[in-house]
Design an enzyme around this catalytic site. Structure first.
Site, PDB file in Angstrom:
ATOM      1  CB  CYS A   1       2.557  25.469 -43.588  1.00 10.62           C
ATOM      2  SG  CYS A   1       3.051  24.049 -42.610  1.00 10.62           S
TER       3      CYS A   1
ATOM      4  CD  GLU B   1       0.631  21.572 -44.121  1.00 12.05           C
ATOM      5  OE1 GLU B   1       0.028  22.614 -44.499  1.00 12.05           O
ATOM      6  OE2 GLU B   1       1.837  21.530 -43.903  1.00 12.05           O
TER       7      GLU B   1
END
Length: 522
Positions: A328, A294
């Site tokens: 994020c 990720e």
């Protein structure tokens, strides 16, 4: 028949209400307790050994840089190899432990973490610069991951009962999900407990053993988690705790022939580097390494002229500046239809200027960024933003003995601008003006990332099209684009945001297992 008996249904861990004075006082007491333990030394854990090294990682408080959280022993390649051998040896026994028994370790750890929730959160407040709510949410998510993945492992172990294979005469066919082997876990600093716990426990409950290399800015909270797993009786060698340099230890283990998988959360650049190294086949390697990554995002919130503008502005500010934009999933872009652009911009500015910057332990809404390198990089982006748009508020350092930056908003920014295209990972928001709602979606999609996004509208027709055409892994309608809940909002994105894995989802453990068909003639 294996069942879920004696395991309660999964329910998300509730958040602490800090509007109540007793909860504020309890957190202050927890912070004071953690502060009384600062400056300690923490060892590596390799197999059954606790190892202290001369080389240390110094963890400091980003909100008060004179305060040392702790000194954590630092692994080198020789110790990384020792940890690999320990993990390989332990894998031979751990893989034979029943899924139910492996799940029980997670459930016991979740129970203990729940009992010590404030203590874990207080450590994050000091080590990572989170305020009360952000730290509490992080700890709650760590508990959720353990509870959720424990149940998921049991479900997978009985998958043939819940999702039977087609039957044919004369054969008995059964699918089982078996572990991969030894994995390298490389979690980020921004969710130093939740993501560390989620990545690690997903791997071990699936029957793998791991080498955990925490972020060098937040190693003490990772140590506390590993200690908790030891306390619940997890066998030695299942988790090997080896903080160290990414260039020295991380690359060595990524290229190791016995590494079966690498689970990484962090920047695009590091993720691509890991993927490239893992793709090379080392001498003696007999498998294709699996990379679960990720890698961040350039997330945005779209607002059309039919939207509730107050709700949209509040969501933009919360998504952009929660934990100083160091998520994020943070909304570093807001794309607003031109007919309501000025209204939304005015509301965003007003809300942003209400945010106070200060010490996390005093629960200011905005705290420090994580370290000097981040501080310098974000300030550089702010200078870039001054050339690419109109500075609406913020725009520089904030007072304090730490890495404090004022929440910053730029207006009239082109979709092609650097601050609209590159991940900043700090308290910087760019506002862009769109001709209409379709143009807004096009601007949103014009990025190499695809992690989270939000669309604000009251038009069902537009919402339906946005659900199909806004290209990201997690799309939210009329709410902020941060705050994914385990089991509710499986989390992970497209394109350069990663490998499309969905943490906290019902297919995540499959990434740490391989399906084996067992067919027998009867």
């Amino acid at each position: 028949m294996t069942t879920f008996s004696k395991i309660a249904p999964y329910v998300n861990e509730p958040f602490t209400d800090f509007t109540k004075e007793e909860n504020k006082q309890a957190m202050r007491a927890a912070v004071a307790k953690v502060k009384s333990e600062l400056g300690r030394e923490y060892p590596l854990y390799i197999g059954a050994e606790s190892i202290a090294t001369d080389a240390k990682i110094t963890s400091i408080n980003p909100g008060n840089v004179d305060e040392v959280i702790g000194y954590v022993s630092k692994a080198d390649q020789a110790l990384a190899e020792q940890a690999m051998q320990a993990a390989l040896n332990t894998f031979e026994t751990w893989k034979k432990v029943s899924p139910r028994a492996r799940a029980e370790y997670l459930l016991k750890a979740a129970k203990l973490m729940r009992e010590r929730k404030l203590e874990f959160s207080a450590l994050m407040i000091l080590e990572s610069g989170k305020n009360y709510v952000e730290a509490d949410v992080d700890t709650a998510e760590a508990i959720d991951f353990m509870e959720f993945y424990a149940r998921e492992m049991i479900r997978l172990s009985v998958i043939n009962e819940t999702l039977p294979l087609a039957k044919i005469a004369g054969e008995d066919n059964f699918i089982s999900y078996i572990p991969l082997g030894v994995g390298v876990i490389i979690p980020p600093w921004n969710f130093p407990l939740a993501i560390c716990v989620g990545m690690t426990t997903a791997a071990i409950v699936s029957g793998n053993t791991v080498l955990l290399k925490p972020a060098s800015t937040t190693p003490v909270i990772a140590y506390k988690f590993v200690s908790l797993m030891q306390e619940v009786g997890l066998p030695a060698g299942v988790i090997n705790f080896i903080p160290g340099s990414g260039a020295e230890v991380g690359d060595y283990l990524t290229t190791h022939p016995k590494t079966r998988f690498i689970s990484f959360t962090g920047s695009k650049e590091v993720g691509l580097h890991i993927n490239k190294l893992a793709a090379e086949t080392a001498p003696g390697q007999i498998w294709i390494k699996r990379v679960i990554a990720e890698m961040g995002g350039k997330d945005g919130i779209i607002v059309d002229e039919t939207a509730n503008l107050d709700a949209a502005a509040a969501a933009i500010v919360a998504s952009a500046f929660g934990f100083q934009g160091q998520k994020c999933s943070a909304a570093s872009r807001a794309i607003v239809v031109e007919s309501v652009y000025e209204q939304v911009a005015g509301k965003v500015i007003a809300l942003t200027e209400q945010l106070q910057v200060g010490l996390p332990e005093e629960n200011f809404p905005v705290g420090p960024v994580i370290d000097q390198a981040s501080f310098n990089r974000i300030l550089e982006y702010i200078e870039v933003g001054k050339q690419e748009g109109t500075l609406l508020t913020g725009g520089g350092k904030a007072a304090g003995n730490g890495y404090y930056i004022r929440p910053t908003v730029f207006g009239e920014v082109s979709g092609k601008a650097r601050i609209m295209q590159e991940e900043i990972f700090g308290p910087v928001l760019a506002l862009a003006k769109a001709k209409d709602w379709k143009d807004a979606i096009a601007i949103y999609n014009d990025t190499e990332f695809g992690l989270t996004g939000s669309y604000f509208s009251t038009s069902e027709e537009r919402i339906a099209e946005a659900l199909e055409t806004v290209h990201c892994g997690n799309l939210y309608i009329n709410r902020k684009c941060t705050g994914a809940l385990v089991g509710v909002h499986p989390f992970g994105g497209f394109n350069m945001s990663g490998t499309d894995s969905k943490a906290g989802g019902y297919d995540y453990l499959l990434l740490f297992t391989q399906a084996k068909l067992r067919s027998r003639k009867i």
